[in-house]
Design a protein around this motif. Structure first.
Motif, short mmCIF file in Angstrom:
data_model
loop_
_atom_site.label_atom_id
_atom_site.label_comp_id
_atom_site.label_asym_id
_atom_site.label_seq_id
_atom_site.Cartn_x
_atom_site.Cartn_y
_atom_site.Cartn_z
N CYS A 296 4.09 -4.15 -5.62
CA CYS A 296 3.67 -5.55 -5.46
C CYS A 296 3.07 -5.80 -4.09
O CYS A 296 2.00 -6.40 -3.97
CB CYS A 296 4.88 -6.47 -5.70
SG CYS A 296 4.52 -8.22 -5.54
N ILE A 297 3.74 -5.35 -3.04
CA ILE A 297 3.22 -5.58 -1.69
C ILE A 297 1.89 -4.86 -1.49
O ILE A 297 0.94 -5.43 -0.91
CB ILE A 297 4.26 -5.10 -0.65
CG1 ILE A 297 5.52 -5.97 -0.72
CG2 ILE A 297 3.67 -5.13 0.75
CD1 ILE A 297 6.63 -5.51 0.22
N THR A 298 1.78 -3.65 -1.99
CA THR A 298 0.54 -2.88 -1.80
C THR A 298 -0.62 -3.53 -2.54
O THR A 298 -1.72 -3.68 -1.99
CB THR A 298 0.74 -1.44 -2.30
OG1 THR A 298 1.83 -0.84 -1.60
CG2 THR A 298 -0.51 -0.62 -2.07
N ARG A 299 -0.39 -3.94 -3.79
CA ARG A 299 -1.48 -4.56 -4.57
C ARG A 299 -1.90 -5.89 -3.99
O ARG A 299 -3.10 -6.19 -3.88
CB ARG A 299 -1.03 -4.73 -6.02
CG ARG A 299 -2.10 -5.35 -6.93
CD ARG A 299 -3.36 -4.55 -6.89
NE ARG A 299 -4.40 -5.13 -7.74
CZ ARG A 299 -5.69 -4.79 -7.70
NH1 ARG A 299 -6.10 -3.87 -6.82
NH2 ARG A 299 -6.55 -5.35 -8.51
N ARG A 300 -0.96 -6.71 -3.58
CA ARG A 300 -1.30 -8.01 -2.99
C ARG A 300 -2.01 -7.84 -1.65
O ARG A 300 -2.88 -8.65 -1.30
CB ARG A 300 -0.03 -8.84 -2.82
CG ARG A 300 0.64 -9.22 -4.15
CD ARG A 300 1.71 -10.27 -3.93
NE ARG A 300 1.12 -11.50 -3.46
CZ ARG A 300 1.81 -12.47 -2.84
NH1 ARG A 300 3.11 -12.29 -2.59
NH2 ARG A 300 1.21 -13.56 -2.45
N ALA A 301 -1.64 -6.81 -0.90
CA ALA A 301 -2.35 -6.54 0.36
C ALA A 301 -3.80 -6.15 0.08
O ALA A 301 -4.73 -6.58 0.81
CB ALA A 301 -1.65 -5.44 1.13
N GLN A 302 -4.04 -5.37 -0.95
CA GLN A 302 -5.41 -5.01 -1.31
C GLN A 302 -6.22 -6.23 -1.71
O GLN A 302 -7.39 -6.39 -1.32
CB GLN A 302 -5.38 -3.98 -2.44
CG GLN A 302 -4.80 -2.63 -2.04
CD GLN A 302 -4.64 -1.70 -3.22
OE1 GLN A 302 -4.81 -2.11 -4.38
NE2 GLN A 302 -4.29 -0.45 -2.96
N GLN A 401 4.46 -1.59 7.32
CA GLN A 401 4.07 -0.21 7.03
C GLN A 401 3.33 -0.11 5.70
O GLN A 401 2.34 0.62 5.57
CB GLN A 401 5.31 0.69 7.02
CG GLN A 401 5.95 0.87 8.38
CD GLN A 401 7.26 1.64 8.30
OE1 GLN A 401 8.10 1.38 7.44
NE2 GLN A 401 7.44 2.60 9.20
N LEU A 402 3.80 -0.86 4.70
CA LEU A 402 3.12 -0.84 3.41
C LEU A 402 1.73 -1.48 3.50
O LEU A 402 0.78 -1.02 2.86
CB LEU A 402 3.98 -1.57 2.37
CG LEU A 402 5.31 -0.89 2.00
CD1 LEU A 402 6.10 -1.77 1.05
CD2 LEU A 402 5.06 0.47 1.38
N LEU A 403 1.61 -2.54 4.29
CA LEU A 403 0.31 -3.17 4.47
C LEU A 403 -0.67 -2.24 5.17
O LEU A 403 -1.87 -2.21 4.83
CB LEU A 403 0.46 -4.46 5.28
CG LEU A 403 1.25 -5.61 4.62
CD1 LEU A 403 1.41 -6.78 5.57
CD2 LEU A 403 0.56 -6.05 3.34
N ALA A 404 -0.19 -1.47 6.13
CA ALA A 404 -1.07 -0.55 6.85
C ALA A 404 -1.57 0.57 5.95
O ALA A 404 -2.69 1.08 6.15
CB ALA A 404 -0.35 0.02 8.06
N ASP A 405 -0.79 0.98 4.97
CA ASP A 405 -1.17 2.09 4.09
C ASP A 405 -1.76 1.63 2.77
O ASP A 405 -2.02 2.46 1.89
CB ASP A 405 0.06 2.97 3.80
CG ASP A 405 0.63 3.59 5.05
OD1 ASP A 405 -0.13 3.77 6.02
OD2 ASP A 405 1.85 3.90 5.07
N ALA A 406 -1.98 0.32 2.61
CA ALA A 406 -2.43 -0.21 1.31
C ALA A 406 -3.81 0.30 0.92
O ALA A 406 -4.10 0.47 -0.27
CB ALA A 406 -2.42 -1.74 1.35
#
Length: 461
Positions: A296-302, A401-406
């Motif tokens: 969820c965090i990765t997709r929303r960051a994208q 960290q998840l936002l940086a690697d999204a």
């Protein structure tokens, strides 16, 4: 007889002794001194018991009859006897050691079996203790809710005026089962619901769920079916409020639902840590929750990165204070940008709502979901905060960290799995845990992947 014969030969022995007698060396060197043939009579050659024959033979062969003299055969026999004795001793020692090891092994196995039984009993006692503690805490919470919300729950006719609004033909409605009655609420009514109305309605749901949790001891009973109905209605209400009445949702998150008034009270890490321990999540449940959080965090960051990139493409003239451009110049660009932003925002909400639904209605059991809502009252449960608290406990990557690697993660196959998982859920699956099929679309994780997340050069907005 032998002694008499020896005495008869004594004079001959004396005459052979050299003079003087004090010459001990001469006496010892005299051959006749050691001539046994001269000493022993002929009758000694054959005795009645046969011992004389053996002596004569031994002397003729040059063997010594001195007990102290070494005998090769005797030594061999002695060695044989000694060797056989040593072998017997070693064999007995090995047998003793073998029996000791067997007894030791049997004792060890017995102790281990007793230890395992004790551990199992201890685990069962801890589980029962945890159940009793959870029930006691639940009893306290229900008692607090009942004492605090007597006035609110007694005014049933005024609890939620939105329930009285009639539905237009074909308009979707929500079913509200409270106070032993079924009410219909339109989506339009939900969109116009005030914070006070929502607080009254939510309080009534929490009160009923607390009572059902105390009565829900056996599966398949009417109490469990009523709890499933409550959870379904609560999920639909929360979803509609999130989609069509954001202002009320924000106000409810910042208010006490027992009064409907703003409050600075919020659920912190201490509450979520305590609830996670009380919920007794399995390892597979924890793994699924953390997986859904990362996705969820990765997709929303994208999606947020795509919005930011599109907004940077707005012409500078649209923000100019010096000269306003002609409307026709940028109408197509602004229309396309508006359509993209709407689509992007819809996808953002879809990912978030699907993740929350998957956590509450799929990964968590119905009882765990109801316990979370009851214990969170008078505040609203925020599942994303609970996932962050769980991530801290499990040493998972932080949001930053998840936002940086999204940008390096392809979330398309995982979102496809998520939507298929949501479609597979039903009221029948609410009571139990439904495992999330994490790699159904993307296959097994390979090099450069993080728990099934596929690395890619870019992502689709």
């Amino acid at each position: 007889m032998q002694l008499a014969a020896y005495l008869e030969q004594a004079p001959s022995l004396v005459k052979n002794v050299p003079e003087p007698l004090d010459d001990l060396d001469s006496l010892l060197a005299s051959p006749s001194m050691w001539d046994m043939n001269a000493i022993l009579p002929d009758q000694m050659e054959k005795s009645s018991d046969g011992s004389g024959t053996r002596t004569q033979t031994a002397l003729a062969s040059g063997e010594s009859n001195d007990p102290a003299a070494p005998d090769a055969k005797a030594l061999a026999k002695r060695r044989h006897r000694v060797g056989a004795g040593e072998e017997r001793k070693l064999a007995m020692s090995r047998e003793v050691q073998k029996r000791f090891r067997q007894r030791q092994k049997a004792r060890k196995a017995s102790i281990e079996a007793e230890l395992d039984a004790t551990k199992a009993e201890l685990q069962e006692l801890r589980f029962r203790q945890q159940q009793l503690e959870s029930r006691n805490v639940l009893l306290e919470r229900v008692a607090e809710i009942n004492n605090a919300d007597t006035d609110m729950l007694s005014a049933q006719g005024l609890v939620c005026p939105s329930l009285a609004r009639k539905a237009i033909s074909g308009e979707p409605v929500l079913i509200v089962t409270l106070w032993d009655q079924h009410h219909s609420m339109t989506v339009d009514a939900v969109s116009q619901m005030s914070t006070q109305e929502f607080s009254h309605l939510w309080t009534a749901y929490v009160h009923n769920m607390g009572r059902l949790l105390l009565d829900n001891n056996d599966r398949g009973t009417d109490t469990e079916q009523a709890l499933i109905q409550m959870l379904t209605e609560v999920a639909c209400l929360h979803c509609c409020i999130s989609a069509y009445n954001v202002d009320t949702l924000k106000a409810a998150l910042a208010s006490r639902l027992d009064t409907g008034m703003p409050s600075d009270r919020h659920l912190g890490d201490a509450f979520y840590s305590q609830f996670l321990a009380m919920a007794d999540l399995s390892e597979q449940q924890i793994a699924d929750l953390l997986y859904l959080r990362r996705m969820c965090i990765t997709r929303r960051a994208q999606l947020a990165n795509c919005r930011r990139a599109k907004l940077n493409q707005i012409p500078a003239e649209c923000f100019s204070d010096i000269r306003m451009p002609h409307p026709v110049e940028n109408v197509v660009k602004l229309q396309n940008l508006g359509a993209f932003v709407r689509k992007n925002g819809s996808e953002d909400f879809r990912v978030w709502s699907a993740t929350m639904c998957a956590c509450l209605r799929g990964v968590l059991t119905g009882r765990q979901h109801a316990m979370a809502l009851v214990h969170a009252y008078p505040s609203l449960l925020r599942i994303d905060d609970m996932l962050d608290s769980l991530a801290v406990q499990q040493n998972e990557p932080s949001q930053l960290q998840l936002l940086a690697d999204a940008h390096s993660v392809d979330t398309a196959p995982h979102c496809k799995d998520l939507y298929a998982y949501i479609d597979s859920l039903s009221e029948a699956s609410i009571p139990q845990y439904v495992p999330f099929p994490r790699m159904a679309s993307s296959g097994s994780s390979g090099a450069g992947s993080s728990d099934g997340f596929l690395l890619a050069a870019g992502s689709d907005c």
